[in-house]
Design a protein around this motif. Structure first.
Motif, PDB file in Angstrom:
ATOM      1  N   UNK A 127      95.529  12.886 -54.824  1.00 19.06           N
ATOM      2  CA  UNK A 127      95.449  12.243 -55.889  1.00 19.06           C
ATOM      3  C   UNK A 127      97.162  12.088 -56.357  1.00 19.06           C
ATOM      4  N   UNK A 128      97.270  11.010 -57.122  1.00 22.96           N
ATOM      5  CA  UNK A 128      98.755  10.952 -57.465  1.00 22.96           C
ATOM      6  C   UNK A 128      98.800  10.079 -58.711  1.00 22.96           C
ATOM      7  N   UNK A 129      99.628  10.328 -59.498  1.00 21.44           N
ATOM      8  CA  UNK A 129     100.123   9.746 -60.620  1.00 21.44           C
ATOM      9  C   UNK A 129      98.805   9.055 -61.701  1.00 21.44           C
ATOM     10  N   UNK A 130      97.899  10.230 -61.606  1.00 19.16           N
ATOM     11  CA  UNK A 130      96.531   9.761 -62.413  1.00 19.16           C
ATOM     12  C   UNK A 130      95.397   8.996 -61.544  1.00 19.16           C
ATOM     13  N   UNK A 131      95.928   8.952 -60.254  1.00 20.14           N
ATOM     14  CA  UNK A 131      94.824   8.137 -59.304  1.00 20.14           C
ATOM     15  C   UNK A 131      93.998   9.352 -58.676  1.00 20.14           C
ATOM     16  N   UNK A 132      92.722   9.233 -58.786  1.00 23.13           N
ATOM     17  CA  UNK A 132      92.079  10.365 -57.945  1.00 23.13           C
ATOM     18  C   UNK A 132      92.215  10.296 -56.406  1.00 23.13           C
ATOM     19  N   UNK A 133      91.786  11.299 -55.814  1.00 17.29           N
ATOM     20  CA  UNK A 133      91.723  11.191 -54.300  1.00 17.29           C
ATOM     21  C   UNK A 133      90.985  10.081 -53.695  1.00 17.29           C
ATOM     22  N   UNK A 134      91.258   9.562 -52.577  1.00 18.40           N
ATOM     23  CA  UNK A 134      90.617   8.340 -52.046  1.00 18.40           C
ATOM     24  C   UNK A 134      90.499   8.417 -50.666  1.00 18.40           C
ATOM     25  N   UNK A 135      89.958   7.498 -49.933  1.00 19.04           N
ATOM     26  CA  UNK A 135      89.878   7.484 -48.410  1.00 19.04           C
ATOM     27  C   UNK A 135      90.437   6.034 -48.045  1.00 19.04           C
ATOM     28  N   UNK A 136      91.300   6.420 -47.189  1.00 19.21           N
ATOM     29  CA  UNK A 136      92.164   5.274 -46.488  1.00 19.21           C
ATOM     30  C   UNK A 136      91.756   4.860 -44.904  1.00 19.21           C
ATOM     31  N   UNK A 137      91.840   3.555 -44.820  1.00 21.17           N
ATOM     32  CA  UNK A 137      91.437   3.153 -43.690  1.00 21.17           C
ATOM     33  C   UNK A 137      92.635   2.091 -42.982  1.00 21.17           C
ATOM     34  N   UNK A 138      93.220   2.237 -41.877  1.00 22.05           N
ATOM     35  CA  UNK A 138      93.982   1.305 -41.237  1.00 22.05           C
ATOM     36  C   UNK A 138      93.128   0.804 -40.213  1.00 22.05           C
ATOM     37  N   UNK A 139      92.646  -0.396 -40.440  1.00 21.79           N
ATOM     38  CA  UNK A 139      91.568  -1.138 -39.524  1.00 21.79           C
ATOM     39  C   UNK A 139      92.365  -1.691 -38.381  1.00 21.79           C
ATOM     40  N   UNK A 140      91.605  -1.745 -37.195  1.00 24.03           N
ATOM     41  CA  UNK A 140      92.166  -2.294 -36.080  1.00 24.03           C
ATOM     42  C   UNK A 140      91.531  -3.493 -35.309  1.00 24.03           C
ATOM     43  N   UNK A 141      92.009  -4.370 -34.662  1.00 26.53           N
ATOM     44  CA  UNK A 141      90.726  -5.309 -34.172  1.00 26.53           C
ATOM     45  C   UNK A 141      89.811  -4.877 -33.488  1.00 26.53           C
ATOM     46  N   UNK A 142      90.098  -3.584 -32.798  1.00 24.24           N
ATOM     47  CA  UNK A 142      88.916  -3.146 -32.127  1.00 24.24           C
ATOM     48  C   UNK A 142      87.699  -2.566 -32.817  1.00 24.24           C
ATOM     49  N   UNK A 143      88.126  -2.290 -34.020  1.00 23.21           N
ATOM     50  CA  UNK A 143      87.055  -1.950 -34.879  1.00 23.21           C
ATOM     51  C   UNK A 143      86.010  -3.092 -35.150  1.00 23.21           C
ATOM     52  N   UNK A 144      86.466  -4.225 -34.922  1.00 22.97           N
ATOM     53  CA  UNK A 144      85.358  -5.162 -35.369  1.00 22.97           C
ATOM     54  C   UNK A 144      84.072  -5.134 -34.392  1.00 22.97           C
ATOM     55  N   UNK A 145      84.140  -4.738 -33.153  1.00 20.59           N
ATOM     56  CA  UNK A 145      82.830  -4.474 -32.728  1.00 20.59           C
ATOM     57  C   UNK A 145      81.976  -3.461 -33.100  1.00 20.59           C
ATOM     58  N   UNK A 146      82.419  -2.803 -33.686  1.00 18.57           N
ATOM     59  CA  UNK A 146      81.631  -1.500 -34.553  1.00 18.57           C
ATOM     60  C   UNK A 146      81.434  -1.513 -35.815  1.00 18.57           C
ATOM     61  N   UNK A 147      81.629  -2.347 -36.646  1.00 15.48           N
ATOM     62  CA  UNK A 147      81.539  -2.557 -37.906  1.00 15.48           C
ATOM     63  C   UNK A 147      80.402  -2.023 -38.442  1.00 15.48           C
ATOM     64  N   UNK A 148      79.433  -2.371 -37.943  1.00 18.66           N
ATOM     65  CA  UNK A 148      78.033  -2.281 -38.387  1.00 18.66           C
ATOM     66  C   UNK A 148      77.840  -0.800 -38.585  1.00 18.66           C
ATOM     67  N   UNK A 149      78.145  -0.141 -37.214  1.00 19.92           N
ATOM     68  CA  UNK A 149      78.176   1.192 -36.894  1.00 19.92           C
ATOM     69  C   UNK A 149      79.123   1.964 -37.856  1.00 19.92           C
ATOM     70  N   UNK A 150      80.127   1.459 -38.198  1.00 17.90           N
ATOM     71  CA  UNK A 150      81.022   2.183 -39.162  1.00 17.90           C
ATOM     72  C   UNK A 150      80.506   2.169 -40.740  1.00 17.90           C
ATOM     73  N   UNK A 151      79.838   1.075 -40.760  1.00 19.47           N
ATOM     74  CA  UNK A 151      79.151   1.008 -42.210  1.00 19.47           C
ATOM     75  C   UNK A 151      77.947   1.813 -42.473  1.00 19.47           C
ATOM     76  N   UNK A 152      77.202   2.189 -41.467  1.00 26.93           N
ATOM     77  CA  UNK A 152      76.044   2.986 -41.405  1.00 26.93           C
ATOM     78  C   UNK A 152      76.643   4.350 -41.428  1.00 26.93           C
ATOM     79  N   UNK A 153      77.558   4.620 -40.632  1.00 24.92           N
ATOM     80  CA  UNK A 153      78.108   5.933 -40.875  1.00 24.92           C
ATOM     81  C   UNK A 153      78.606   6.490 -42.232  1.00 24.92           C
ATOM     82  N   UNK A 154      79.427   5.320 -42.944  1.00 26.60           N
ATOM     83  CA  UNK A 154      79.783   5.573 -44.275  1.00 26.60           C
ATOM     84  C   UNK A 154      78.655   5.758 -45.371  1.00 26.60           C
ATOM     85  N   UNK A 155      77.617   4.902 -45.099  1.00 25.61           N
ATOM     86  CA  UNK A 155      76.644   5.254 -46.093  1.00 25.61           C
ATOM     87  C   UNK A 155      75.852   6.609 -45.805  1.00 25.61           C
ATOM     88  N   UNK A 156      75.723   6.742 -44.429  1.00 23.90           N
ATOM     89  CA  UNK A 156      75.133   8.165 -44.334  1.00 23.90           C
ATOM     90  C   UNK A 156      76.053   9.303 -44.944  1.00 23.90           C
TER      91      UNK A 156
END
Ligand SMILES: Cc1ncc(COP(=O)(O)O)c(C=O)c1O
Length: 477
Positions: A361-390
């Protein structure tokens, strides 16, 4: 060890590290997903590992590569014909040199200050610390972009001492581009340098504009931008160890040089903080850029933005999550509602072999999750979103992480400035940062530790983590 044993041992040790390929590590590394790009980068690094960038007349091929790389960068950044640049060891060195150069361009100023948006990278605060430049940190607006009017008001409080104004394209924490057109010309009107930190966006935003995405102006095309930092070891997908610091003109770069002839050895002449420096990273960046070229980067930029767009849509579809900001670039940050917490989600993602980064958290903003997305992630986006939902479902099931009230109360009483080593040891033990047996170890799950750190003031976090790192970094004898 035999040579083979040593190499085998290296490979074995490396299995403890985050994977640098595969698109599942969404911090620290940038993955094109192209094995040939990795191979050419590695081979170039190896071929030049022993060459020394200290003296370009002794290693003219390094000078040739640097001028090629800077020329390519200049075109990306709409740099004027007489713009010049330097290849540094990374983003932090480029930012440090931007500050040092600005300071030394004004030898008349006794107590130099610089005005920075509160979202500028910590490298600028490091520069302030190293170079004795006062950092005037101006809070960003509600959209996390630099507040141009507030920054200029801060400049006007003491324009004569102000040697630099810094904005980002984009900022690391929120992935948004600052209003460069509102800041840079106004800084120029006051005769003050303006640096745009595009370390993380500088190689991807120009290609984003070329493929028709909406990118607000931030390059040398904006009047008053005097220098820009762009990291090739990020979105140029080059091996680690290079960044480019571009200056609008040779006069802007001049104070960056350090020369010393008044000693009995060779005349030392450096454009960077390092003196002797391996030619490996430069050769690696040069080779990767030659190999990918405009067409390669355009393709990778389409891929990374397709991944970002799908992740943004996927995050929006998870009711417990909210984007911090609509990303202008390839960085995504999201917060949770009060049914769960960002730190547990990071742990849950790790158990599913996705590395995502917690931000405190910083200056009133709550903690958060940060992603630096790479081109290589595209092939796995569905898997990423499924993992995130789980992961979110698992985090909701256990509820938001708490901190032991005793530990929380103890932290409140501490003053990082007066803590002794023994106090640190006690707190490290209480916080779970100290493992048994071999001494220090990180626990498998970090949510409790992160929640505890999140309660602490930034100064206390710094003190605790420095104490922790200090204890980790002890020689094996
Ligand atoms: C905007 C920005 N500036 C500077 C840096 C520092 O770069 P490095 O880690 O290469 O030193 C980073 C790193 O993420 C960054 O995102």
């Amino acid at each position: 060890m035999t040579d083979d044993d040593a190499l085998a041992r290296l490979r074995e040790m490396q299995t403890a590290d985050l994977p640098v390929h595969g698109g599942r590590t969404l911090a620290y590394v940038y993955d094109s997903g192209l094995p040939d790009v990795d191979r050419i980068g590695r081979e170039a690094v190896a071929a030049y590992a022993g060459s020394n960038g200290l003296d370009p007349t002794a290693f003219p091929s390094l000078l040739q590569m640097e001028n090629d790389l800077v020329g390519y960068t200049a075109d990306l950044l709409d740099a004027p014909a007489d713009a010049v640049g330097t290849v540094t060891s990374g983003g932090t060195e480029s930012c440090l040199l931007a500050v040092q150069g600005a300071r030394d361009s004004r030898p008349d100023v006794e107590r130099p200050r610089m005005v920075v948006a509160s979202t500028v990278h910590a490298a600028f605060l490091k520069a302030a610390h190293y170079f004795g430049v006062e950092a005037v940190v101006v809070p960003v607006g509600p959209d996390f972009r630099a507040d141009a009017a507030a920054m200029l008001a801060a400049v006007d409080e003491d324009p004569d001492r102000t040697v630099l104004v810094v904005v980002s394209a984009p900022s690391y924490a929120h992935g948004v581009i600052d209003p460069v057109t509102e800041v840079a010309p106004a800084a120029a009107a006051r005769g003050i340098r303006c640096h745009v930190d595009a370390c993380i966006g500088g190689w991807v935003l120009p290609f984003a504009a070329r493929i028709g995405r909406d990118v607000p102006p931030w390059t040398f095309a904006v009047d008053g931008v005097t220098s820009i930092s762009v990291d090739t070891h990020k979105y140029a997908y080059a091996p680690k160890g290079t960044s480019v610091l571009m200056h609008r003109s040779p006069a802007h770069r001049r104070p960056q040089y350090f020369a010393h002839a008044d000693w009995p050895g060779y005349t030392m002449l450096n454009s960077t903080i390092q003196s002797t420096k391996s030619g490996g990273p430069l050769a690696g960046a040069w080779a990767v850029v030659q190999s990918l070229g405009d067409a390669g980067y355009e393709r990778l930029t389409r891929e990374v933005f397709e991944a970002v767009d799908r992740i943004v849509a996927g995050v929006a579809a998870i009711p417990e999550l909210t984007l911090v900001a609509v990303p202008d670039s390839t960085l995504v940050a999201f917060v949770t509602d009060d049914t769960c917490d960002a730190f547990t989600i990071c742990d849950e993602m790790a158990t599913r072999e996705w590395y995502v980064q917690p931000q405190m958290s910083y200056a009133g903003q709550p903690p958060n999750v940060h992603l630096s997305v790479s081109a290589a992630t595209l092939a796995h986006v569905d898997e990423f979103l499924a993992a995130l939902a789980e992961s979110v479902a698992a985090a909701v099931a256990v509820g938001p992480v708490g901190v032991d009230p005793g530990v929380a109360a103890f932290i409140e009483t501490l003053d990082p400035a007066t803590l002794s080593d023994d106090d640190f040891d006690g707190l490290l033990a209480a916080s779970g940062l100290v493992g048994g047996g071999e001494g220090l170890a990180l626990p498998d799950r970090m949510a409790e530790v992160n929640a505890m750190l999140d309660l602490a003031s930034p100064a206390m976090r710094e003190a605790l983590l420095v104490a922790f790192l200090d204890r980790l970094a002890r020689p094996n004898r």
